[in-house]
Design a protein around this motif. Sequence first.
Motif, PDB file in Angstrom:
ATOM      1  N   LEU A 143      45.600  42.974  57.798  1.00 42.18           N
ATOM      2  CA  LEU A 143      45.911  42.718  56.485  1.00 42.18           C
ATOM      3  C   LEU A 143      45.027  41.749  55.939  1.00 42.18           C
ATOM      4  CD1 LEU A 143      47.838  43.422  53.888  1.00 42.18           C
ATOM      5  CD2 LEU A 143      49.156  41.924  54.897  1.00 42.18           C
ATOM      6  N   ARG A 144      44.725  40.683  56.448  1.00 35.79           N
ATOM      7  CA  ARG A 144      44.056  39.562  56.201  1.00 35.79           C
ATOM      8  C   ARG A 144      42.529  40.047  55.626  1.00 35.79           C
ATOM      9  NH1 ARG A 144      40.309  36.419  57.709  1.00 35.79           N
ATOM     10  NH2 ARG A 144      40.266  37.148  59.681  1.00 35.79           N
ATOM     11  N   THR A 145      41.943  41.014  56.578  1.00 36.60           N
ATOM     12  CA  THR A 145      40.765  41.289  56.518  1.00 36.60           C
ATOM     13  C   THR A 145      40.725  42.402  55.308  1.00 36.60           C
ATOM     14  OG1 THR A 145      40.922  42.940  57.942  1.00 36.60           O
ATOM     15  CG2 THR A 145      39.899  40.719  58.653  1.00 36.60           C
ATOM     16  N   ARG A 146      41.785  43.245  55.122  1.00 35.72           N
ATOM     17  CA  ARG A 146      41.698  44.056  53.827  1.00 35.72           C
ATOM     18  C   ARG A 146      41.925  43.402  52.714  1.00 35.72           C
ATOM     19  NH1 ARG A 146      41.358  46.716  57.878  1.00 35.72           N
ATOM     20  NH2 ARG A 146      42.230  48.789  58.228  1.00 35.72           N
ATOM     21  N   LEU A 147      42.522  42.306  52.704  1.00 36.79           N
ATOM     22  CA  LEU A 147      42.600  41.367  51.368  1.00 36.79           C
ATOM     23  C   LEU A 147      41.155  40.963  50.802  1.00 36.79           C
ATOM     24  CD1 LEU A 147      45.857  39.640  51.854  1.00 36.79           C
ATOM     25  CD2 LEU A 147      45.598  41.771  50.441  1.00 36.79           C
ATOM     26  N   GLY A 148      40.314  40.795  51.741  1.00 37.30           N
ATOM     27  CA  GLY A 148      39.027  40.146  51.483  1.00 37.30           C
ATOM     28  C   GLY A 148      38.043  41.208  51.414  1.00 37.30           C
ATOM     29  N   TRP A 149      38.453  42.731  51.379  1.00 35.13           N
ATOM     30  CA  TRP A 149      37.338  43.735  51.110  1.00 35.13           C
ATOM     31  C   TRP A 149      36.991  43.836  49.616  1.00 35.13           C
ATOM     32  CZ3 TRP A 149      39.178  48.558  54.180  1.00 35.13           C
ATOM     33  CH2 TRP A 149      38.807  48.449  55.386  1.00 35.13           C
ATOM     34  N   GLY A 150      37.748  43.634  48.816  1.00 34.44           N
ATOM     35  CA  GLY A 150      37.336  43.816  47.240  1.00 34.44           C
ATOM     36  C   GLY A 150      37.075  42.610  46.671  1.00 34.44           C
ATOM     37  N   LEU A 151      37.347  42.482  45.308  1.00 36.42           N
ATOM     38  CA  LEU A 151      36.899  41.277  44.509  1.00 36.42           C
ATOM     39  C   LEU A 151      38.112  40.144  45.023  1.00 36.42           C
ATOM     40  CD1 LEU A 151      36.471  43.001  40.953  1.00 36.42           C
ATOM     41  CD2 LEU A 151      34.671  42.171  42.795  1.00 36.42           C
ATOM     42  N   VAL A 152      37.686  38.962  45.045  1.00 39.15           N
ATOM     43  CA  VAL A 152      38.282  37.791  45.277  1.00 39.15           C
ATOM     44  C   VAL A 152      38.210  36.672  44.306  1.00 39.15           C
ATOM     45  CG1 VAL A 152      38.926  35.974  46.814  1.00 39.15           C
ATOM     46  CG2 VAL A 152      38.375  38.206  47.932  1.00 39.15           C
ATOM     47  N   PHE A 153      39.157  36.501  43.574  1.00 37.38           N
ATOM     48  CA  PHE A 153      39.066  35.396  42.342  1.00 37.38           C
ATOM     49  C   PHE A 153      39.667  34.164  42.744  1.00 37.38           C
ATOM     50  CE2 PHE A 153      38.525  39.449  40.093  1.00 37.38           C
ATOM     51  CZ  PHE A 153      37.273  39.284  39.621  1.00 37.38           C
ATOM     52  N   HIS A 154      39.280  32.960  42.488  1.00 36.45           N
ATOM     53  CA  HIS A 154      39.830  31.487  42.988  1.00 36.45           C
ATOM     54  C   HIS A 154      40.347  31.316  41.262  1.00 36.45           C
ATOM     55  CE1 HIS A 154      39.564  27.220  43.638  1.00 36.45           C
ATOM     56  NE2 HIS A 154      41.028  27.526  43.531  1.00 36.45           N
ATOM     57  N   ILE A 155      41.710  31.269  41.394  1.00 35.56           N
ATOM     58  CA  ILE A 155      42.133  31.126  39.943  1.00 35.56           C
ATOM     59  C   ILE A 155      42.486  29.650  39.757  1.00 35.56           C
ATOM     60  CG2 ILE A 155      44.291  31.317  38.257  1.00 35.56           C
ATOM     61  CD1 ILE A 155      42.522  34.034  38.959  1.00 35.56           C
ATOM     62  N   VAL A 156      41.827  28.826  38.767  1.00 33.14           N
ATOM     63  CA  VAL A 156      41.821  27.540  38.617  1.00 33.14           C
ATOM     64  C   VAL A 156      42.845  27.046  37.530  1.00 33.14           C
ATOM     65  CG1 VAL A 156      40.262  25.392  38.197  1.00 33.14           C
ATOM     66  CG2 VAL A 156      39.535  27.490  39.278  1.00 33.14           C
ATOM     67  N   GLY A 157      43.678  26.184  37.710  1.00 32.52           N
ATOM     68  CA  GLY A 157      44.760  25.802  37.017  1.00 32.52           C
ATOM     69  C   GLY A 157      44.038  25.104  35.581  1.00 32.52           C
ATOM     70  N   LEU A 158      44.714  25.018  34.581  1.00 31.64           N
ATOM     71  CA  LEU A 158      44.134  24.440  33.216  1.00 31.64           C
ATOM     72  C   LEU A 158      44.243  22.871  33.354  1.00 31.64           C
ATOM     73  CD1 LEU A 158      46.613  26.505  31.013  1.00 31.64           C
ATOM     74  CD2 LEU A 158      44.010  26.896  31.507  1.00 31.64           C
ATOM     75  N   ASP A 159      43.175  22.443  32.306  1.00 29.64           N
ATOM     76  CA  ASP A 159      43.114  20.939  32.297  1.00 29.64           C
ATOM     77  C   ASP A 159      44.186  20.562  31.229  1.00 29.64           C
ATOM     78  OD1 ASP A 159      42.088  21.590  29.810  1.00 29.64           O
ATOM     79  OD2 ASP A 159      40.289  21.160  30.268  1.00 29.64           O
ATOM     80  N   ASP A 160      44.284  19.122  30.883  1.00 32.60           N
ATOM     81  CA  ASP A 160      45.390  18.808  30.062  1.00 32.60           C
ATOM     82  C   ASP A 160      45.454  19.288  28.601  1.00 32.60           C
ATOM     83  OD1 ASP A 160      46.353  17.214  32.065  1.00 32.60           O
ATOM     84  OD2 ASP A 160      45.774  15.203  31.301  1.00 32.60           O
ATOM     85  N   ASP A 161      44.102  19.423  28.184  1.00 25.61           N
ATOM     86  CA  ASP A 161      44.015  20.378  26.710  1.00 25.61           C
ATOM     87  C   ASP A 161      44.443  21.600  26.941  1.00 25.61           C
ATOM     88  OD1 ASP A 161      43.052  17.943  25.618  1.00 25.61           O
ATOM     89  OD2 ASP A 161      41.046  18.446  25.809  1.00 25.61           O
ATOM     90  N   GLY A 162      44.269  22.282  27.965  1.00 23.06           N
ATOM     91  CA  GLY A 162      44.483  23.733  28.241  1.00 23.06           C
ATOM     92  C   GLY A 162      46.151  23.815  28.415  1.00 23.06           C
ATOM     93  N   LYS A 163      46.796  22.818  29.012  1.00 17.72           N
ATOM     94  CA  LYS A 163      48.129  22.873  29.102  1.00 17.72           C
ATOM     95  C   LYS A 163      48.861  22.673  27.998  1.00 17.72           C
ATOM     96  CE  LYS A 163      47.859  21.513  34.222  1.00 17.72           C
ATOM     97  NZ  LYS A 163      48.242  20.592  35.289  1.00 17.72           N
ATOM     98  N   LYS A 164      48.328  21.816  27.217  1.00 17.82           N
ATOM     99  CA  LYS A 164      48.874  21.510  25.736  1.00 17.82           C
ATOM    100  C   LYS A 164      49.051  22.818  24.904  1.00 17.82           C
ATOM    101  CE  LYS A 164      47.833  16.410  25.938  1.00 17.82           C
ATOM    102  NZ  LYS A 164      47.132  15.635  25.083  1.00 17.82           N
ATOM    103  N   GLN A 165      47.845  23.210  24.942  1.00 18.77           N
ATOM    104  CA  GLN A 165      47.763  24.532  24.344  1.00 18.77           C
ATOM    105  C   GLN A 165      48.571  25.548  24.680  1.00 18.77           C
ATOM    106  OE1 GLN A 165      43.816  26.440  24.202  1.00 18.77           O
ATOM    107  NE2 GLN A 165      44.400  28.061  22.919  1.00 18.77           N
ATOM    108  N   ALA A 166      48.870  25.936  26.031  1.00 21.12           N
ATOM    109  CA  ALA A 166      49.819  26.736  26.583  1.00 21.12           C
ATOM    110  C   ALA A 166      50.956  26.602  26.031  1.00 21.12           C
ATOM    111  CB  ALA A 166      49.394  26.555  28.095  1.00 21.12           C
ATOM    112  N   LEU A 167      51.550  25.184  26.057  1.00 24.21           N
ATOM    113  CA  LEU A 167      52.745  24.820  25.765  1.00 24.21           C
ATOM    114  C   LEU A 167      53.105  25.124  24.376  1.00 24.21           C
ATOM    115  CD1 LEU A 167      53.243  21.720  27.843  1.00 24.21           C
ATOM    116  CD2 LEU A 167      54.708  23.493  28.119  1.00 24.21           C
TER     117      LEU A 167
END
Length: 236
Positions: A143-167
């Motif tokens: 299963l682990r290798t299958r998960l790496g077969w396709g596209l892999v994206f690192h989702i990065v959290g928002l900075d403070d300004d982004g969090k304020k905007q999201a709120l």
Amino acid sequence: MIQQLYLDLGTPPPATFDNFIVGPNREAAQTLADLPAELSSGTARDRGIYLWGAVGSGRTHLMEALCHAMGPSARYLRPNSPLAAFTFDDASTVYCVDDSDNLSPTQQIAAFNLFNETRARPHCAFVAAGSQPPVDMPLREDLRTRLGWGLVFHIVGLDDDGKKQALQNAARERGLQLATDVPAYLLTHFERDMSSLMALLDRLDRFSMEQKRAVTLPLLRQMLTHTDPAPPDGKP
């Protein structure tokens, strides 16, 4: 009864691509947003996608947004989902497996089989998410290798300004107008991940409706020290 009615009104809006604050995750968000149309037209080249990032980074929002866009043809799965939910069904074309690093051994086998079923059908996609990149996942090797077969994206959290905007955006969707000092106060006095911040916003939404007052810093402070009165006659 009146208090209960106010509480029932505070239903959070669904996660969509429109209310996702993209930040540094534009490519991942666009890839998932394009997926429903590509599957429908048979032009999807990447039908295996893996998202990884810390809790509150936005990976769950993206998966829920994809399920919202797909409608009934999407299935959202988590470690607390029953094993039978991991069985392939011709009526479902997109399978989203969140928190995949916490799947039980039997769920991992089922997810592996589900991955193979979707891969064999050009109109289906398998999207998974976890807190680590595939190479570090504590899963069965197949299963682990299958998960790496396709596209892999690192989702990065928002900075403070982004969090304020999201709120602020989330508040507007709930019909709230946050005083300008409220988001900054939340960021400096509470857990800073978006999951915790949104949960606090939901609580503040309900409390403001109960109190029939605008969301200001004094109201927030009152909520944090508020204790519901004991029910009369010991009734729940």
